[in-house]
Design a protein around this motif. Structure first.
Motif, PDB file in Angstrom:
ATOM      1  N   ILE A  34       0.826  -1.207   0.000  1.00  0.00           N
ATOM      2  CA  ILE A  34       0.000   0.000   0.000  1.00  0.00           C
ATOM      3  C   ILE A  34       0.862   1.260   0.000  1.00  0.00           C
ATOM      4  O   ILE A  34       0.624   2.205  -0.758  1.00  0.00           O
ATOM      5  N   GLY A  35       1.843   1.300   0.859  1.00  0.00           N
ATOM      6  CA  GLY A  35       2.712   2.473   0.958  1.00  0.00           C
ATOM      7  C   GLY A  35       4.032   2.100   1.583  1.00  0.00           C
ATOM      8  O   GLY A  35       4.120   1.173   2.399  1.00  0.00           O
ATOM      9  N   LEU A  36       5.070   2.825   1.189  1.00  0.00           N
ATOM     10  CA  LEU A  36       6.415   2.494   1.650  1.00  0.00           C
ATOM     11  C   LEU A  36       7.202   3.762   1.927  1.00  0.00           C
ATOM     12  O   LEU A  36       7.162   4.711   1.151  1.00  0.00           O
ATOM     13  N   ASP A  37       7.888   3.778   3.062  1.00  0.00           N
ATOM     14  CA  ASP A  37       8.749   4.893   3.448  1.00  0.00           C
ATOM     15  C   ASP A  37      10.129   4.329   3.746  1.00  0.00           C
ATOM     16  O   ASP A  37      10.409   3.875   4.855  1.00  0.00           O
ATOM     17  N   SER A  38      10.978   4.360   2.738  1.00  0.00           N
ATOM     18  CA  SER A  38      12.311   3.780   2.882  1.00  0.00           C
ATOM     19  C   SER A  38      13.131   4.508   3.924  1.00  0.00           C
ATOM     20  O   SER A  38      13.960   3.911   4.610  1.00  0.00           O
ATOM     21  N   GLU A  39      12.889   5.802   4.080  1.00  0.00           N
ATOM     22  CA  GLU A  39      13.700   6.606   4.993  1.00  0.00           C
ATOM     23  C   GLU A  39      13.534   6.162   6.437  1.00  0.00           C
ATOM     24  O   GLU A  39      14.514   6.032   7.170  1.00  0.00           O
ATOM     25  N   ASP A  40      12.298   5.935   6.870  1.00  0.00           N
ATOM     26  CA  ASP A  40      12.057   5.476   8.235  1.00  0.00           C
ATOM     27  C   ASP A  40      11.903   3.967   8.313  1.00  0.00           C
ATOM     28  O   ASP A  40      11.569   3.428   9.378  1.00  0.00           O
ATOM     29  N   ILE A  51      19.414   4.759   7.432  1.00  0.00           N
ATOM     30  CA  ILE A  51      19.638   5.497   8.659  1.00  0.00           C
ATOM     31  C   ILE A  51      18.318   5.592   9.418  1.00  0.00           C
ATOM     32  O   ILE A  51      17.328   6.089   8.898  1.00  0.00           O
ATOM     33  N   ILE A  52      18.303   5.080  10.641  1.00  0.00           N
ATOM     34  CA  ILE A  52      17.137   5.196  11.504  1.00  0.00           C
ATOM     35  C   ILE A  52      17.476   6.208  12.585  1.00  0.00           C
ATOM     36  O   ILE A  52      18.400   6.006  13.376  1.00  0.00           O
ATOM     37  N   MET A  53      16.740   7.322  12.601  1.00  0.00           N
ATOM     38  CA  MET A  53      16.959   8.341  13.618  1.00  0.00           C
ATOM     39  C   MET A  53      16.044   8.086  14.812  1.00  0.00           C
ATOM     40  O   MET A  53      14.964   7.528  14.680  1.00  0.00           O
ATOM     41  N   ASN A  54      16.521   8.501  15.985  1.00  0.00           N
ATOM     42  CA  ASN A  54      15.689   8.470  17.197  1.00  0.00           C
ATOM     43  C   ASN A  54      15.289   7.051  17.580  1.00  0.00           C
ATOM     44  O   ASN A  54      14.219   6.826  18.166  1.00  0.00           O
ATOM     45  N   ALA A  55      16.133   6.066  17.261  1.00  0.00           N
ATOM     46  CA  ALA A  55      15.774   4.672  17.486  1.00  0.00           C
ATOM     47  C   ALA A  55      15.807   4.307  18.966  1.00  0.00           C
ATOM     48  O   ALA A  55      16.518   4.903  19.774  1.00  0.00           O
ATOM     49  N   ILE A  56      15.012   3.284  19.314  1.00  0.00           N
ATOM     50  CA  ILE A  56      14.996   2.708  20.656  1.00  0.00           C
ATOM     51  C   ILE A  56      15.989   1.553  20.680  1.00  0.00           C
ATOM     52  O   ILE A  56      15.909   0.644  19.844  1.00  0.00           O
ATOM     53  N   GLN A  57      16.923   1.569  21.603  1.00  0.00           N
ATOM     54  CA  GLN A  57      17.863   0.458  21.759  1.00  0.00           C
ATOM     55  C   GLN A  57      17.347  -0.480  22.841  1.00  0.00           C
ATOM     56  O   GLN A  57      16.886  -0.044  23.895  1.00  0.00           O
ATOM     57  N   THR A  58      17.393  -1.780  22.579  1.00  0.00           N
ATOM     58  CA  THR A  58      16.921  -2.763  23.543  1.00  0.00           C
ATOM     59  C   THR A  58      17.806  -3.999  23.516  1.00  0.00           C
ATOM     60  O   THR A  58      18.461  -4.277  22.511  1.00  0.00           O
ATOM     61  N   ASP A  59      17.815  -4.734  24.640  1.00  0.00           N
ATOM     62  CA  ASP A  59      18.538  -6.006  24.665  1.00  0.00           C
ATOM     63  C   ASP A  59      17.585  -7.185  24.497  1.00  0.00           C
ATOM     64  O   ASP A  59      18.008  -8.336  24.587  1.00  0.00           O
ATOM     65  N   ALA A  60      16.297  -6.918  24.262  1.00  0.00           N
ATOM     66  CA  ALA A  60      15.362  -8.001  23.929  1.00  0.00           C
ATOM     67  C   ALA A  60      15.852  -8.663  22.647  1.00  0.00           C
ATOM     68  O   ALA A  60      16.111  -7.989  21.653  1.00  0.00           O
ATOM     69  N   SER A  61      16.011  -9.969  22.668  1.00  0.00           N
ATOM     70  CA  SER A  61      16.634 -10.676  21.552  1.00  0.00           C
ATOM     71  C   SER A  61      15.834 -10.502  20.264  1.00  0.00           C
ATOM     72  O   SER A  61      14.641 -10.800  20.206  1.00  0.00           O
TER      73      SER A  61
END
Length: 430
Positions: A172-178, A242-252
């Motif tokens: 339907i729609g695609l946003d390669s940037e995010d 490039i992913i800006m403002n990403a959440i970092q997690t240790d969940a596998s």
């Protein structure tokens, strides 16, 4: 004689009344003093107990009172306690929470299989290759959110639901940037879809528990548990995105998890699992998710337009550092330096000034002497991430008020925005 007797009786009565009054007053005074002391003792005790809770937690306080506690669950309505002892508790509060989240959400997670013509054999034939990923059901009419890199090169898409039923899907729609995309399936009348609850990523805390559900290596709806390890991370994925403002997690998170949900303990999506940092291709405890607030902002455009239009400034930027501030003798120490403006571009026409003094800055060449952006509208700009976030919900053609420091003088300039591209975001990560 009678008068003397009456007088003595009256004096005795007065003495008795006075004595009783003194005794009553003494009792009232004692109770009042005791109440004040008790209240002070209670306040002192409360202060000590609050210190214990702050330093050692509620379990330490309960332990002091002789109540052994196995687990504590913190909720909106207070605390739920599981006591230790001989009772055969089957699950702890934390386990019950995990089980509840999975039971509520797992039917909202789908398995996406893609087919793409990419493999060439020794006879130069184009052969089909399969990929796999995850997605989440957004609505009863079959819209599904996933990662762009899961579906963008696919020749065909297949979605498998919780009931093992599979359906062809369309993009339907695609946003390669995010790295986000929306696909859609049409299910038969006997199949029920379970839209997932979307939360917010705005109030996340480092250390907060998170849960990931996806299809790593094809194992459907696998659940892993971890914590938020970091916030506002700029990440370059293995695909070069490039992913800006990403959440970092240790969940596998492993191959196949991409596009699946990262959840809070209320079963709400707070991120879309996107990438891992690894030296061997598998999860090593550093994984990243796209904030759900980013997805919520663009889903309407993806469904309606098939793409997302975002605004940006046609300038080359440099984040201020203490070394750069000292070297350039700059009048502010927080903000984004306008190194260059595009000749004849919208920013130059509006009046933004680039630098004129060329210097070597690491492996790059920058120009000093230009404007320093300190605010966009009412949002203070301290670094490049602030600039990205301030323009996140704008569109090309919009006008924004840019506050700059120009050689010690503050100016506010109305600037029309251009269309943001992946190259603009890539320039923010060096």
């Amino acid at each position: 004689m009678l008068k003397d007797t009456k007088r003595r009786i009256l004096q005795m009565l007065i003495a008795v009344v006075v004595a009783i009054a003194i005794i009553l007053a003494s009792m009232v005074l004692w109770k009042w003093t005791h109440a004040i002391q008790s209240d002070q003792d209670r306040k002192n005790l409360q202060k000590v107990l609050r210190t214990i809770v702050k330093d050692q937690g509620e379990s330490a306080l309960l332990s002091l009172s002789g109540i052994p506690v196995s687990d504590i669950f913190y909720g909106d309505e207070g605390l739920s306690l599981f006591e230790e002892g001989a009772q055969p508790w089957r699950y702890s509060a934390s386990e019950m929470q995990n089980i509840s989240v999975y039971d509520k959400v797992n039917r909202s997670v789908v398995h996406i299989t893609t087919t793409m013509d990419v493999t060439v054999n020794s006879f130069m034939d184009v052969l089909p290759a399969q990929g796999t990923g995850s997605g989440i059901v957004l609505s009863l009419d079959g819209y599904i959110l996933t990662n762009a890199h899961v579906v963008e090169k696919a020749k065909s898409l297949k979605v498998t639901l919780y009931n093992e039923q599979s359906y062809e899907a369309k993009l339907i729609g695609l946003d390669s940037e995010d790295d986000l995309a929306v696909i859609q399936i049409t299910v038969d009348k006997d199949t029920t879809l379970y839209p997932i609850d979307l939360g917010t990523s705005d109030d996340l805390k480092i250390g907060q528990k998170v849960i990931a559900i996806g299809n790593p290596f094809g194992y459907d709806r696998t659940m892993t548990v971890g914590v938020v390890s970091g916030l506002n991370r700029p990440v370059r994925t293995s695909e070069g995105k490039i992913i800006m403002n990403a959440i970092q997690t240790d969940a596998s998170i492993n191959p196949g998890n991409s596009g699946g949900p990262l959840l809070n303990s209320q079963s709400e999506v707070i991120g879309i699992n996107s990438s891992i940092y690894s030296t061997n291709g598998n999860s090593q405890g550093i994984n990243f998710a796209i904030p759900i607030d980013t997805a919520i902002a663009i889903i309407p455009d993806l469904i309606k337009l098939g793409r997302v239009s975002r605004g940006w400034l046609d300038i080359a930027t440099v984040q201020l550092t203490p070394q750069l501030v000292s070297y350039g003798k700059l009048s502010v120490d927080k903000g984004v330096l306008v190194s260059q403006v595009v000749t004849g571009g919208l920013s130059e026409k509006a009046g933004l000034k680039g630098g004129t003094q060329m210097v070597q800055y690491g492996s790059s060449v920058i120009y000093l002497g230009g404007d320093i952006i300190t605010a966009i509208g009412t949002t203070a700009i301290k670094d490049l991430n602030d600039l990205y976030l301030a323009l996140l919900h704008t569109r090309s053609g919009d006008k924004v008020k840019v506050t700059v420091n120009r050689k010690g003088e503050t100016k506010t300039i109305d600037v029309q925005l251009i269309e943001r591209t992946a190259q603009h975001v890539s320039a923010l990560v060096r």
